[in-house]
Scaffold this motif. Structure first.
Motif, PDB file in Angstrom:
ATOM      1  N   LEU A 668       7.761  62.216  -0.900  1.00 23.37           N
ATOM      2  CA  LEU A 668       7.577  61.165  -1.926  1.00 23.37           C
ATOM      3  C   LEU A 668       7.587  59.897  -1.246  1.00 23.37           C
ATOM      4  CD1 LEU A 668       8.993  62.576  -5.175  1.00 23.37           C
ATOM      5  CD2 LEU A 668       6.633  62.158  -4.489  1.00 23.37           C
ATOM      6  N   ASP A 669       8.918  59.761  -0.303  1.00 22.19           N
ATOM      7  CA  ASP A 669       9.131  58.354   0.125  1.00 22.19           C
ATOM      8  C   ASP A 669       8.187  57.985   1.076  1.00 22.19           C
ATOM      9  OD1 ASP A 669      11.454  57.817  -1.113  1.00 22.19           O
ATOM     10  OD2 ASP A 669      12.752  58.739   0.293  1.00 22.19           O
ATOM     11  N   ARG A 670       7.465  59.065   1.789  1.00 25.24           N
ATOM     12  CA  ARG A 670       6.439  59.145   2.973  1.00 25.24           C
ATOM     13  C   ARG A 670       5.107  58.370   2.220  1.00 25.24           C
ATOM     14  NH1 ARG A 670       4.001  62.069   7.418  1.00 25.24           N
ATOM     15  NH2 ARG A 670       2.738  60.331   8.148  1.00 25.24           N
ATOM     16  N   LYS A 671       4.914  58.753   0.931  1.00 25.38           N
ATOM     17  CA  LYS A 671       3.819  58.507   0.378  1.00 25.38           C
ATOM     18  C   LYS A 671       3.844  57.085  -0.660  1.00 25.38           C
ATOM     19  CE  LYS A 671       1.529  62.962  -0.412  1.00 25.38           C
ATOM     20  NZ  LYS A 671       1.329  63.954  -1.318  1.00 25.38           N
ATOM     21  N   GLY A 672       5.130  56.753  -0.558  1.00 22.08           N
ATOM     22  CA  GLY A 672       5.522  55.417  -1.798  1.00 22.08           C
ATOM     23  C   GLY A 672       4.224  54.441  -1.471  1.00 22.08           C
ATOM     24  N   LEU A 673       4.282  53.630  -0.453  1.00 22.02           N
ATOM     25  CA  LEU A 673       3.306  52.533  -0.388  1.00 22.02           C
ATOM     26  C   LEU A 673       1.807  53.003  -0.145  1.00 22.02           C
ATOM     27  CD1 LEU A 673       5.624  50.268   1.648  1.00 22.02           C
ATOM     28  CD2 LEU A 673       4.656  50.024  -0.634  1.00 22.02           C
ATOM     29  N   LEU A 674       1.832  54.324   0.437  1.00 19.21           N
ATOM     30  CA  LEU A 674       0.099  54.826   0.528  1.00 19.21           C
ATOM     31  C   LEU A 674      -0.378  54.682  -0.878  1.00 19.21           C
ATOM     32  CD1 LEU A 674      -2.064  56.292   2.051  1.00 19.21           C
ATOM     33  CD2 LEU A 674      -0.991  58.557   1.414  1.00 19.21           C
ATOM     34  N   VAL A 675       0.254  55.254  -1.889  1.00 20.17           N
ATOM     35  CA  VAL A 675      -0.230  55.191  -3.246  1.00 20.17           C
ATOM     36  C   VAL A 675      -0.165  53.942  -3.971  1.00 20.17           C
ATOM     37  CG1 VAL A 675      -0.036  56.444  -5.517  1.00 20.17           C
ATOM     38  CG2 VAL A 675       0.367  57.706  -3.355  1.00 20.17           C
ATOM     39  N   THR A 676       0.915  53.110  -3.929  1.00 22.40           N
ATOM     40  CA  THR A 676       1.037  52.231  -4.956  1.00 22.40           C
ATOM     41  C   THR A 676       0.498  50.821  -4.306  1.00 22.40           C
ATOM     42  OG1 THR A 676       3.061  51.377  -3.542  1.00 22.40           O
ATOM     43  CG2 THR A 676       3.301  52.592  -5.470  1.00 22.40           C
ATOM     44  N   ARG A 677      -0.041  50.654  -3.002  1.00 20.29           N
ATOM     45  CA  ARG A 677      -0.510  49.469  -2.479  1.00 20.29           C
ATOM     46  C   ARG A 677      -1.990  49.689  -3.173  1.00 20.29           C
ATOM     47  NH1 ARG A 677      -1.127  48.541   3.279  1.00 20.29           N
ATOM     48  NH2 ARG A 677      -1.668  46.495   2.822  1.00 20.29           N
ATOM     49  N   PRO A 678      -2.958  50.322  -3.127  1.00 20.42           N
ATOM     50  CA  PRO A 678      -4.228  50.341  -3.649  1.00 20.42           C
ATOM     51  C   PRO A 678      -4.069  50.283  -5.107  1.00 20.42           C
ATOM     52  CG  PRO A 678      -4.028  52.738  -2.917  1.00 20.42           C
ATOM     53  CD  PRO A 678      -2.760  51.839  -2.264  1.00 20.42           C
ATOM     54  N   ASN A 725     -12.191  47.982   0.554  1.00 14.87           N
ATOM     55  CA  ASN A 725     -12.252  47.804   1.962  1.00 14.87           C
ATOM     56  C   ASN A 725     -10.987  47.494   2.565  1.00 14.87           C
ATOM     57  OD1 ASN A 725     -13.732  46.735   4.116  1.00 14.87           O
ATOM     58  ND2 ASN A 725     -13.709  44.625   3.479  1.00 14.87           N
ATOM     59  N   MET A 726      -9.903  48.588   2.605  1.00 15.28           N
ATOM     60  CA  MET A 726      -8.625  48.649   3.154  1.00 15.28           C
ATOM     61  C   MET A 726      -8.515  49.843   4.338  1.00 15.28           C
ATOM     62  SD  MET A 726      -6.341  48.031  -0.228  1.00 15.28           S
ATOM     63  CE  MET A 726      -4.716  48.129   0.734  1.00 15.28           C
ATOM     64  N   GLN A 727      -9.849  50.262   4.626  1.00 17.65           N
ATOM     65  CA  GLN A 727      -9.392  51.071   5.760  1.00 17.65           C
ATOM     66  C   GLN A 727      -8.826  50.708   7.075  1.00 17.65           C
ATOM     67  OE1 GLN A 727     -12.418  49.965   4.315  1.00 17.65           O
ATOM     68  NE2 GLN A 727     -14.287  51.473   4.742  1.00 17.65           N
ATOM     69  N   TRP A 728      -8.447  51.576   7.750  1.00 15.54           N
ATOM     70  CA  TRP A 728      -7.539  51.175   9.094  1.00 15.54           C
ATOM     71  C   TRP A 728      -8.409  50.220   9.962  1.00 15.54           C
ATOM     72  CZ3 TRP A 728      -3.563  49.503  11.298  1.00 15.54           C
ATOM     73  CH2 TRP A 728      -3.463  49.574  12.700  1.00 15.54           C
ATOM     74  N   ILE A 738      -4.986  49.468   5.131  1.00 13.17           N
ATOM     75  CA  ILE A 738      -3.937  50.404   5.043  1.00 13.17           C
ATOM     76  C   ILE A 738      -2.917  50.581   6.438  1.00 13.17           C
ATOM     77  CG2 ILE A 738      -5.573  52.143   6.208  1.00 13.17           C
ATOM     78  CD1 ILE A 738      -4.270  54.489   4.418  1.00 13.17           C
ATOM     79  N   TRP A 739      -1.917  50.776   6.204  1.00  8.25           N
ATOM     80  CA  TRP A 739      -0.889  50.557   7.497  1.00  8.25           C
ATOM     81  C   TRP A 739      -1.325  51.935   8.219  1.00  8.25           C
ATOM     82  CZ3 TRP A 739       4.188  49.097   4.587  1.00  8.25           C
ATOM     83  CH2 TRP A 739       4.165  47.828   4.095  1.00  8.25           C
ATOM     84  N   GLU A 740      -0.958  51.695   9.452  1.00  5.12           N
ATOM     85  CA  GLU A 740      -1.616  52.995  10.543  1.00  5.12           C
ATOM     86  C   GLU A 740      -0.748  54.214  10.151  1.00  5.12           C
ATOM     87  OE1 GLU A 740      -2.145  53.143  15.261  1.00  5.12           O
ATOM     88  OE2 GLU A 740      -0.771  51.676  14.569  1.00  5.12           O
ATOM     89  N   HIS A 741       0.717  54.241   9.719  1.00 10.30           N
ATOM     90  CA  HIS A 741       1.205  55.601   9.613  1.00 10.30           C
ATOM     91  C   HIS A 741       0.685  56.024   8.207  1.00 10.30           C
ATOM     92  CE1 HIS A 741       3.818  52.718   7.566  1.00 10.30           C
ATOM     93  NE2 HIS A 741       4.003  53.580   6.646  1.00 10.30           N
ATOM     94  N   ASP A 742       0.421  55.329   7.391  1.00 14.99           N
ATOM     95  CA  ASP A 742      -0.378  55.986   6.069  1.00 14.99           C
ATOM     96  C   ASP A 742      -1.848  56.293   6.232  1.00 14.99           C
ATOM     97  OD1 ASP A 742       2.175  55.379   4.490  1.00 14.99           O
ATOM     98  OD2 ASP A 742       1.068  53.558   3.592  1.00 14.99           O
ATOM     99  N   ASP A 743      -2.296  55.613   7.143  1.00 17.32           N
ATOM    100  CA  ASP A 743      -3.612  55.857   7.545  1.00 17.32           C
ATOM    101  C   ASP A 743      -3.806  57.539   8.286  1.00 17.32           C
ATOM    102  OD1 ASP A 743      -6.648  55.693   7.677  1.00 17.32           O
ATOM    103  OD2 ASP A 743      -6.393  55.660   9.833  1.00 17.32           O
ATOM    104  N   GLU A 744      -2.629  57.803   9.091  1.00 11.18           N
ATOM    105  CA  GLU A 744      -2.704  58.984   9.717  1.00 11.18           C
ATOM    106  C   GLU A 744      -2.141  60.245   8.823  1.00 11.18           C
ATOM    107  OE1 GLU A 744       0.652  58.558  12.489  1.00 11.18           O
ATOM    108  OE2 GLU A 744      -0.495  57.301  13.814  1.00 11.18           O
TER     109      GLU A 744
END
Length: 962
Positions: A668-678, A725-728, A738-744
């Motif tokens: 979940l910690d790995r995904k936190g900002l991946l989900v909440t930013r958009p 329009n937030m693609q890496w 999107i941040w690089e590690h989130d994009d990975e």
């Protein structure tokens, strides 16, 4: 115009040489226009387009006017087209384009003609602004021996003035909107109520009225009054006062309210255009079953103020001006359609239609092509899909379009149209009413250009022809060669097109002037961006040049166009273009997000929908409700509470294995900002949220109070990053992508689901079927038991935490977002509550909160030109020491050519008038205008109370998703 080079790739009708003089055909060469020497006297995208087209046609002596407002009054607002004009002697300065009064307008006409003569120009092009529809201007040009690139003065007289156009329409059998087109004549008859008195008026003022008219005793008093009025305009006399005219309008409005109960009335100055010079009154009567005489009088009492406003906007309030105002029934549930016309004085053709119903403040926002070929294709597609109601609705539209095109061509021939014009109509289901003719090229003319080319063929040799793809080019051709130009054949080009107007407005679509554009992303492949040349970079440095969006003119920054084989494809292209556009600056407000959200709302509903001219305000009200609800959520708090819920659940399932809880927590910690930013981006901008919800409206359901996904939330998350329009992109600031590690992680998950779907022979979006298969203990698609177990674990790992996205659907559910919808018959259902005036006003403030102010001040709601009185010579709205009531006019702001009356948001007393610079002064948004004492004290809400409320609301939302 800025656009990609392969805009019309592989289209055989595109990229033909516009220099007809270079043709191998003697007949084609005879239509060359290289010797034309035009002076362009308009501004904005059309000036840039004209410069480009005239250059492509081989013209070498082309000049423009440059207003000092562009270059001096507003710093950094220098016309960007100047970057492409090599000879500075072809730029001619004037104080402004139109003049602030009738005297200045007459002076400017003479000045323009003199500039043309002194500098070797033989023709004048006025585009879709300035005085393009001014009969006096056109006649002066013709009398000076110059050519006007546009309809001649006779056409301007018969079709350009709204009252004359309605009379012509009636004469040729075209249906018109019910109303009164001679209120000035009625005003004069009220004042001089007999033939003898009217004839005495002619004699006393020495008016030049035809003797046959004066002796015609069969002529009605109103018709005689009309003839007398025209003679008074020629002499520069006023035979009635604005007060007398206003009183007559008020009387006529009252009578129409009685004749058409439950309706509103529209006032239109006969010389208006582009939304100027029009007002609607009677909103208070719409919901009443039977209005009393007192209620009707109250509603009509607005008329005198609105008459002054419309006359001010079209600058027809001077002595001797034609002040006629049309008083028309406002047909509520209507669409605004228009037909493109082109003629040479003998023939007149149509180039299909455009639906311009999506508008606000009488100004168009999104314009869509309507052609017979396009409707026929849509009908075929609907039949194939078994959509009977949609087929019937589209077939009705096709019949109406054919009738409108036939009547438009008939009207154009009747007025001797010898250039481009537009036949405007309002459509009410299977009926249409003629509204007006714009005797000029329209802002949205390219919508028609993208659908049709024009083929001009030698009458003596069908293999000898040339193609014209630009209406500006056609106007120049007709101006130069007139009746020699043969009647063309229209050739289908693209199946559909759409134009979005990128305007300087705030999130509520109110004008937002004065901002500076500092960066604009380059056009993407296929984009047409008519942007006045703003995107042209510095030729020496290759850098973008900042540009101030001045408030002296209209709010348009650019016209964005796309095309496709059908309407859905053109809409999707528009979504791709708008979604890829990055526009940044200082104090810059645009409607980019609104247009993007609206485009996707229709993509998610049905692009063949039939919205009326009353759609946008209720739609904005719904957007305000979305924002109001979205502001109550805290995604970070939601994520932390979700972690706690998972920790509790895992601890209950695995009480002896703390490792399980730690693994879940790490995922979940790995995904936190991946989900909440958009999610935060969507919650911050309700326009973006509206479009996202619409395109995802079939991807979920709410069952027993819980969100159930029908499409893979992981795939939707990836689509959401594209949508925003937030693609890496390593070249973009980290805050925007999107941040690089989130994009990975995102790409890893997409590869997993793509591969799995292929093995299971499913589409990537067939999530319901995927869930069923993954719930089976028995391995599927030939996977081993070990592989199947790992797949199930990987799926659970990728999906965990994405439940939060479902909160967005709950926002929509709680606001009734889905109630605003397109029905099977393409009609748009608008919930009644969205028409409530109080709710609309409150949601406007939610979308754009009023400027920060002290409790004892009233500040300017926006930037623009300040006026403290309704018109010159009238008393000021406020004075020191006076008490004002809620809704009372306080001042007027003129911005983007529109006069906006600002009313008191509450009641109070004026203690001091701070602004001392007087009428016509420039004010900035938030600038203090008055010191006041409000009748009621304002109570500030404790920030901690707001946070507590947000946390409670967020917890309630979580229950629906986990």
């Amino acid at each position: 115009m800025s656009q990609t080079n392969d805009l019309y790739l592989n289209n055989p009708l595109i990229h033909r040489d516009r220099r007809l003089g270079a043709s191998d055909s003697e007949w084609v060469r005879s239509f060359a226009c290289e010797d034309l020497k035009p002076l362009i006297v308009c501004r904005g995208p059309i000036r840039k387009e004209a410069l480009d087209v005239f250059g492509e046609m081989g013209m070498t002596h082309v000049g423009i006017l440059l207003s000092e407002k562009d270059s001096i009054v507003y710093p950094n607002a220098l016309s960007p087209e100047l970057r492409q004009i090599k000879n500075p002697e072809n730029v001619h300065r004037v104080p402004d384009y139109t003049g602030a009064s009738k005297e200045e307008r007459v002076e400017r006409i003479g000045q323009i003609i003199q500039i043309a003569k002194d500098n070797g120009y033989d023709s004048i092009f006025a585009g879709y602004g300035f005085m393009a529809e001014d009969e006096e201007f056109v006649a002066a040009i013709e009398n000076a021996g110059l050519t006007f690139i546009g309809p001649n003065s006779r056409t301007q007289a018969d079709a350009g003035k709204k009252d004359e156009a309605k009379r012509t329409a009636l004469q040729v059998g075209v249906s018109v909107t019910p109303g009164i087109n001679n209120v000035t004549a009625r005003t004069l008859v009220k004042k001089y109520n007999s033939r003898d008195k009217l004839l005495g008026l002619v004699k006393s003022h020495g008016l030049a009225v035809d003797t046959a008219v004066l002796n015609d005793k069969k002529l009605s008093l109103e018709d005689l009054a009309d003839e007398i009025l025209y003679a008074s305009y020629e002499k520069g006399l006023d035979l009635y006062t604005i007060e007398e005219l206003s009183a007559q309008v008020q009387y006529e409005v009252e009578q129409m309210f009685k004749e058409y109960p439950g309706s509103r009335i529209r006032l239109k100055a006969i010389g208006g255009g582009g939304g100027k010079g029009q007002r609607i009154l009677g909103a208070s009567l719409l919901t009443l079953k039977k209005a009393t005489d007192a209620q009707i009088k109250e509603a009509a009492s607005e008329a005198p103020t609105l008459v002054r406003e419309v006359l001010n906007e079209v600058k027809a309030n001077g002595v001797g001006d034609n002040k006629n105002v049309l008083v028309e029934l406002n047909i509520e549930q209507t669409r605004h359609n228009e037909i493109q016309l082109l003629g040479n004085g003998e023939w007149c053709i149509t180039m299909g239609g455009r639906d311009c119903s999506l508008q606000m403040h009488e100004q168009k926002l999104l314009e869509v092509s309507v052609t017979q070929e396009g409707l026929a294709l849509a009908i075929a597609q609907a039949k194939k899909a078994g959509k009977k109601s949609e087929v019937a609705a589209l077939e009705s539209d096709l019949k109406v379009l054919k009738r409108m095109e036939e009547d438009a061509a008939k009207f154009g021939a009747a007025v001797g149209l010898d250039s481009a014009s537009t036949f405007e109509c309002i459509v009410d289901r299977d009926r249409y009413y003629f509204m007006e003719v714009n005797t000029r090229i329209q802002v949205e003319h390219r919508v028609s250009e993208l659908c049709y080319s024009l083929k001009f063929t030698n009458p003596k040799d069908k293999n000898d022809y040339f193609i014209v793809e630009s209406l500006v080019e056609a106007m120049a051709l007709l101006a130069r060669h007139k009746k020699r130009v043969p009647k063309p054949e229209r050739i289908p080009r693209f199946g559909a097109s759409v134009e979005a107007r990128l305007n300087a407005t705030d999130a509520s679509l109110s004008p937002h002037a004065g901002g500076i554009i500092r960066y604009w992303s380059k056009p993407v492949e296929g984009e047409i961006r008519d942007d006045q040349g703003i995107s042209m970079v510095n030729p020496d440095t290759g850098l973008f040049m900042r540009y101030r969006v001045a408030g002296a003119y209209d709010s348009n920054i650019a016209l964005i166009l796309t095309k496709g084989q059908d309407r859905l494809e053109s809409y999707r292209e528009m979504s791709r273009v708008l979604g890829s556009t990055s526009l940044r600056g200082t104090d810059l407000g645009t409607n980019l997000e609104f247009q993007y959200g609206l485009t996707n709302w229709f993509i998610g509903q049905n692009v063949m929908a039939k919205p009326t001219t009353r759609f946008v305000v209720p739609y904005l009200t719904m957007i305000g409700l979305l924002k109001e609800e979205a502001q109550k959520l805290d995604t970070v708090y939601a994520f932390l509470q979700m972690k706690k819920a998972y920790a509790k659940k895992v601890a209950e399932e695995f009480p002896d294995d703390p490792k399980q809880g730690k693994e879940i927590s790490a995922i979940l910690d790995r995904k936190g900002l991946l989900v909440t930013r958009p999610m935060d981006r969507l919650l911050e901008d309700p326009h973006l949220l509206s479009g996202w919800l619409s395109v995802n409206r079939k991807n979920f359901s709410i069952e027993k109070g819980k969100v159930v996904w029908h499409d893979n939330p992981f795939v939707i998350l990836a689509d959401t990053y594209r949508y925003l329009n937030m693609q890496w992109n390593p070249a973009f600031p980290a805050a925007e992508v999107i941040w690089e590690h989130d994009d990975e992680l995102l790409q890893t998950g997409l590869r997993f689901y793509t591969t799995l779907s292929e093995r299971l022979k499913l589409g990537l979006h067939e999530f319901d079927k995927l869930k069923v298969l993954l719930s089976k203990d028995k391995p599927q698609a030939g996977f081993s038991a070990d592989e199947w177990s790992k797949i199930q674990s990987a799926h659970a790992g990728f999906e965990i935490g994405l439940e939060l996205l479902g909160m967005l659907f709950v926002v929509a559910e709680n606001t009734g977002f889905w109630e605003l919808r397109v029905e099977e018959d393409l009609e748009v259902t608008i919930p009644d509550r969205l028409h409530e005036v109080d709710l609309q006003a409150r949601m406007k403030k939610v979308l754009v909160p009023p400027p920060a102010t002290k409790a004892d001040e009233i500040v300017a709601v926006c930037g623009g030109m300040y006026y403290g009185q309704e018109a010159p010579g009238l008393p000021p709205f406020v004075s020191e020491g006076m008490h004002f009531e809620k809704g009372q006019p306080l001042y007027i702001i003129e911005v983007m050519k529109m006069f906006n009356t600002v009313r008191a948001p509450f009641s109070g007393t004026i203690d001091k008038i701070i602004i001392q610079s007087g009428d016509g002064s420039i004010v900035q948004k938030g600038q203090p205008l008055f010191k006041i004492t409000p009748d009621e004290k304002f109570v500030e809400i404790d920030p901690e109370e707001i946070n507590r409320s947000r946390r409670e609301k967020t917890l309630a939302y979580l229950k629906a998703v986990i």
